[in-house]
Write a protein that holds these residues in place. Structure first.
Motif, PDB file in Angstrom:
ATOM      1  N   MET A   1       0.853  -1.167   0.000  1.00  0.00           N
ATOM      2  CA  MET A   1       0.000   0.000   0.000  1.00  0.00           C
ATOM      3  C   MET A   1       0.901   1.233   0.000  1.00  0.00           C
ATOM      4  SD  MET A   1      -3.040   1.096   2.612  1.00  0.00           S
ATOM      5  CE  MET A   1      -2.359   0.141   3.909  1.00  0.00           C
ATOM      6  N   PRO A   2       0.604   2.206  -0.830  1.00  0.00           N
ATOM      7  CA  PRO A   2       1.438   3.404  -0.826  1.00  0.00           C
ATOM      8  C   PRO A   2       1.488   4.027   0.567  1.00  0.00           C
ATOM      9  CG  PRO A   2      -0.018   3.410  -2.702  1.00  0.00           C
ATOM     10  CD  PRO A   2      -0.412   2.239  -1.848  1.00  0.00           C
ATOM     11  N   LEU A   5      -0.974   6.877   1.710  1.00  0.00           N
ATOM     12  CA  LEU A   5      -2.316   6.530   2.174  1.00  0.00           C
ATOM     13  C   LEU A   5      -2.313   6.104   3.628  1.00  0.00           C
ATOM     14  CD1 LEU A   5      -3.808   4.604  -0.868  1.00  0.00           C
ATOM     15  CD2 LEU A   5      -4.447   6.853  -0.048  1.00  0.00           C
ATOM     16  N   LEU A  47      -8.578   7.481  -6.392  1.00  0.00           N
ATOM     17  CA  LEU A  47      -7.755   7.772  -5.223  1.00  0.00           C
ATOM     18  C   LEU A  47      -8.608   8.117  -4.001  1.00  0.00           C
ATOM     19  CD1 LEU A  47      -4.857   9.793  -6.867  1.00  0.00           C
ATOM     20  CD2 LEU A  47      -4.901   7.387  -6.199  1.00  0.00           C
ATOM     21  N   ALA A  50      -9.844   4.880  -2.645  1.00  0.00           N
ATOM     22  CA  ALA A  50      -8.776   4.193  -1.917  1.00  0.00           C
ATOM     23  C   ALA A  50      -8.556   4.845  -0.553  1.00  0.00           C
ATOM     24  CB  ALA A  50      -7.493   4.202  -2.735  1.00  0.00           C
ATOM     25  N   LEU A  61      -3.775  -3.730  -0.217  1.00  0.00           N
ATOM     26  CA  LEU A  61      -4.327  -3.402  -1.531  1.00  0.00           C
ATOM     27  C   LEU A  61      -5.566  -4.242  -1.823  1.00  0.00           C
ATOM     28  CD1 LEU A  61      -1.028  -2.999  -3.559  1.00  0.00           C
ATOM     29  CD2 LEU A  61      -2.587  -1.201  -2.832  1.00  0.00           C
ATOM     30  N   VAL A  98      -7.423  -1.143  -9.393  1.00  0.00           N
ATOM     31  CA  VAL A  98      -7.020  -0.251  -8.302  1.00  0.00           C
ATOM     32  C   VAL A  98      -5.614  -0.604  -7.837  1.00  0.00           C
ATOM     33  CG1 VAL A  98      -7.581   0.517  -5.969  1.00  0.00           C
ATOM     34  CG2 VAL A  98      -9.410   0.063  -7.600  1.00  0.00           C
ATOM     35  N   ARG A  99      -5.327  -1.875  -7.694  1.00  0.00           N
ATOM     36  CA  ARG A  99      -4.009  -2.329  -7.256  1.00  0.00           C
ATOM     37  C   ARG A  99      -2.924  -1.899  -8.241  1.00  0.00           C
ATOM     38  NH1 ARG A  99      -4.884  -7.472  -7.235  1.00  0.00           N
ATOM     39  NH2 ARG A  99      -3.854  -7.893  -9.188  1.00  0.00           N
ATOM     40  N   LEU A 102      -2.430   2.003  -8.056  1.00  0.00           N
ATOM     41  CA  LEU A 102      -1.711   2.441  -6.866  1.00  0.00           C
ATOM     42  C   LEU A 102      -0.235   2.067  -6.929  1.00  0.00           C
ATOM     43  CD1 LEU A 102      -4.350   1.703  -4.086  1.00  0.00           C
ATOM     44  CD2 LEU A 102      -3.710   3.920  -5.055  1.00  0.00           C
ATOM     45  N   LEU A 105       1.514   4.764  -9.286  1.00  0.00           N
ATOM     46  CA  LEU A 105       1.300   6.153  -8.925  1.00  0.00           C
ATOM     47  C   LEU A 105       2.585   6.811  -8.418  1.00  0.00           C
ATOM     48  CD1 LEU A 105      -1.359   7.702  -9.016  1.00  0.00           C
ATOM     49  CD2 LEU A 105      -1.579   7.311  -6.597  1.00  0.00           C
ATOM     50  N   LEU A 110       1.315  12.021  -4.577  1.00  0.00           N
ATOM     51  CA  LEU A 110       0.197  11.609  -3.728  1.00  0.00           C
ATOM     52  C   LEU A 110       0.427  12.066  -2.291  1.00  0.00           C
ATOM     53  CD1 LEU A 110      -2.473  10.074  -3.348  1.00  0.00           C
ATOM     54  CD2 LEU A 110      -1.112   8.012  -2.977  1.00  0.00           C
TER      55      LEU A 110
END
Length: 178
Positions: A1-2, A5, A47, A50, A61, A98-99, A102, A105, A110
């Motif tokens: 996960m970034p 976030l 985003l 998420a 994720l 979505v995965r 992200l 990105l 972000l």
């Protein structure tokens, strides 16, 4: 996960959907890594969804993708997903979409957008002339090292209230001074 976030998970939140919808204007500054052809959903909607998932408790994720799929249709529409013109159903992306998004990105962009949102949100509740103590620290992101890449090192500035003011990836983990 970034990592950006993850800052949202620690922010005091009244309602995940309200905060994620308020985050959308800040997410417009994040560059879209996708090709122009085939874009079905706006980047800010993906985003924001998420972010709402993270605020609601998603920690991976896969959990983010499941939350977006399982969210009520009115919530998906509030996050920016447009209804189909023929069926009037709100179409959401597949969790794999979505995965992949992200993963591609720009993490710094972000992080800057989320930091601007959190700063704007706390600026409304803070006294204008009040001084704030700030702590600066460097960390290595756990699990970011692979056989071909070195571990990701981050330098962050944090208020004593727990708010992350800024965070940047640093090239080498010698120490925080360079």
């Amino acid at each position: 996960m970034p990592v950006a976030l993850e800052h949202l998970a620690h922010a005091p939140s009244s309602a995940p959907l309200i905060d994620a919808a308020g985050l959308r204007p800040f997410l417009d500054a994040v560059p879209d890594p996708r090709d122009r052809r085939g874009r079905r959903h706006p980047l800010s909607a993906l985003l924001a969804a998420a972010a709402a998932a993270v605020l609601a408790g998603a920690r991976s994720l896969a959990a983010i993708g499941e939350w977006i799929t399982d969210a009520p249709r009115w919530a998906q529409a509030a996050l920016g997903f447009a209804p189909d013109p023929l069926t009037r159903q709100v179409m959401v992306p597949h969790p794999a979409t979505v995965r992949r998004l992200l993963a591609r990105l720009d993490g710094d962009a972000l992080d800057a957008a989320i930091g601007a949102f959190l700063s704007a949100r706390t600026a409304r509740t803070r006294e204008p002339d009040a001084l704030r103590p700030i702590a600066v620290d460097g960390k290595t992101v756990r699990g970011s090292r692979t056989r071909t890449t070195v571990a990701v090192s981050l330098l962050s500035a944090m208020a004593h209230s727990g708010e992350v003011l800024a965070q940047r990836q640093v090239a080498d983990k010698s120490n925080e001074i360079p």
